[in-house]
Design a protein around this motif. Structure first.
Motif, short mmCIF file in Angstrom:
data_model
loop_
_atom_site.label_atom_id
_atom_site.label_comp_id
_atom_site.label_asym_id
_atom_site.label_seq_id
_atom_site.Cartn_x
_atom_site.Cartn_y
_atom_site.Cartn_z
N GLN A 1 0.80 -1.22 0.00
CA GLN A 1 0.00 0.00 0.00
C GLN A 1 0.84 1.28 0.00
OE1 GLN A 1 -1.92 -1.10 3.68
NE2 GLN A 1 -3.87 -1.36 2.63
N ALA A 2 2.15 1.14 -0.13
CA ALA A 2 3.06 2.28 0.00
C ALA A 2 2.79 3.39 -1.02
CB ALA A 2 4.51 1.83 -0.09
N ASP A 3 2.28 3.03 -2.19
CA ASP A 3 2.01 4.07 -3.19
C ASP A 3 0.64 4.72 -3.00
OD1 ASP A 3 0.64 1.75 -3.90
OD2 ASP A 3 0.85 2.09 -6.05
N ARG A 4 -0.18 4.17 -2.10
CA ARG A 4 -1.51 4.73 -1.84
C ARG A 4 -1.51 5.75 -0.71
NH1 ARG A 4 -6.16 5.63 -0.48
NH2 ARG A 4 -7.97 4.63 0.26
N TYR A 5 -0.68 5.54 0.31
CA TYR A 5 -0.70 6.39 1.51
C TYR A 5 0.53 7.27 1.60
CZ TYR A 5 -4.47 3.37 3.15
OH TYR A 5 -5.65 2.70 3.27
N ARG A 6 0.40 8.40 2.29
CA ARG A 6 1.53 9.29 2.58
C ARG A 6 1.27 9.98 3.91
NH1 ARG A 6 -1.18 10.07 -1.05
NH2 ARG A 6 -2.61 11.67 -1.61
N TRP A 7 2.34 10.20 4.66
CA TRP A 7 2.23 10.89 5.94
C TRP A 7 2.14 12.39 5.73
CZ3 TRP A 7 0.70 8.35 9.88
CH2 TRP A 7 1.11 7.05 10.11
N ARG A 8 1.29 13.02 6.50
CA ARG A 8 1.16 14.48 6.53
C ARG A 8 1.32 14.93 7.98
NH1 ARG A 8 -0.14 17.60 1.85
NH2 ARG A 8 -1.27 16.31 0.39
N ASP A 9 1.79 16.14 8.16
CA ASP A 9 1.82 16.73 9.50
C ASP A 9 0.41 17.24 9.80
OD1 ASP A 9 4.53 16.31 9.94
OD2 ASP A 9 5.06 18.17 8.93
N PRO A 10 -0.08 17.00 11.00
CA PRO A 10 -1.41 17.55 11.31
C PRO A 10 -1.36 19.08 11.29
CG PRO A 10 -0.40 16.60 13.27
CD PRO A 10 0.50 16.29 12.11
N GLY A 11 -2.43 19.69 10.84
CA GLY A 11 -2.52 21.14 10.81
C GLY A 11 -2.80 21.69 12.20
N GLU A 12 -2.97 22.99 12.26
CA GLU A 12 -3.28 23.65 13.53
C GLU A 12 -4.73 23.39 13.92
OE1 GLU A 12 -1.35 25.50 15.70
OE2 GLU A 12 0.29 24.72 14.47
N GLY A 13 -4.94 23.07 15.16
CA GLY A 13 -6.30 22.87 15.67
C GLY A 13 -6.91 21.56 15.20
N ARG A 14 -8.18 21.44 15.48
CA ARG A 14 -8.94 20.23 15.15
C ARG A 14 -9.33 20.28 13.67
NH1 ARG A 14 -14.63 19.55 18.00
NH2 ARG A 14 -14.77 21.48 16.89
N GLY A 15 -8.98 19.28 12.90
CA GLY A 15 -9.29 19.32 11.49
C GLY A 15 -8.94 18.03 10.77
N TYR A 16 -8.95 18.11 9.44
CA TYR A 16 -8.66 16.96 8.59
C TYR A 16 -8.21 17.48 7.23
CZ TYR A 16 -13.31 18.01 6.77
OH TYR A 16 -14.39 18.65 6.23
N TYR A 17 -7.58 16.60 6.44
CA TYR A 17 -7.14 16.95 5.10
C TYR A 17 -8.23 16.62 4.08
CZ TYR A 17 -2.34 18.05 6.26
OH TYR A 17 -1.21 18.65 6.77
N ARG A 18 -8.42 17.54 3.13
CA ARG A 18 -9.27 17.29 1.97
C ARG A 18 -8.60 17.98 0.78
NH1 ARG A 18 -14.91 19.33 2.73
NH2 ARG A 18 -13.99 21.32 2.18
N ASP A 19 -8.33 17.20 -0.26
CA ASP A 19 -7.65 17.73 -1.45
C ASP A 19 -6.33 18.41 -1.10
OD1 ASP A 19 -9.76 16.84 -3.08
OD2 ASP A 19 -10.88 18.70 -2.70
N GLY A 20 -5.61 17.85 -0.12
CA GLY A 20 -4.31 18.37 0.27
C GLY A 20 -4.34 19.61 1.13
N VAL A 21 -5.54 20.03 1.56
CA VAL A 21 -5.70 21.25 2.36
C VAL A 21 -6.25 20.87 3.73
CG1 VAL A 21 -6.90 23.46 2.52
CG2 VAL A 21 -6.12 22.62 0.29
N TRP A 22 -5.71 21.46 4.78
CA TRP A 22 -6.18 21.23 6.15
C TRP A 22 -7.47 22.01 6.37
CZ3 TRP A 22 -5.20 17.74 9.69
CH2 TRP A 22 -5.57 17.95 11.00
N ILE A 23 -8.54 21.31 6.71
CA ILE A 23 -9.84 21.91 6.94
C ILE A 23 -10.12 21.84 8.45
CG2 ILE A 23 -12.32 21.79 6.43
CD1 ILE A 23 -10.59 22.23 3.94
#
Length: 87
Positions: A63-85
């Motif tokens: 699954q290495a080509d499917r997943y990638r690590w991201r740093d969590p953004g500020e505050g409570r949120g999630y990633y959508r289209d590469g943007v922290w929401i």
């Protein structure tokens, strides 16, 4: 004797807090394969379409080509289209 009991109870309480805190940690991944670690599990909005795994979860080599690590953004949120929401 009383001092020993109080000291023991304080130590047990401290251990319980550490265990409880670490038990809430998790790995969160979105449908696009962005994954990040959180220290506390949140109630995410259903529209986020996230998968929440245990803190020790990692993808396997297939699954290495499917997943990638991201740093969590500020505050409570999630990633959508590469943007922290935040929510």
């Amino acid at each position: 004797m009383l001092k020993a009991i109080v000291l023991g109870a304080t130590a047990l309480l401290g251990m319980a807090i550490i265990v409880t805190s670490s038990a809430q940690a998790a790995v969160v991944c979105n449908e696009a394969g962005d994954c990040w670690r959180v220290k506390k599990k949140h109630d995410y909005p259903n529209r986020a379409q996230l998968h929440i795994y245990g803190d020790d979860w990692e993808w396997d080599q297939a699954q290495a080509d499917r997943y990638r690590w991201r740093d969590p953004g500020e505050g409570r949120g999630y990633y959508r289209d590469g943007v922290w929401i935040t929510f």
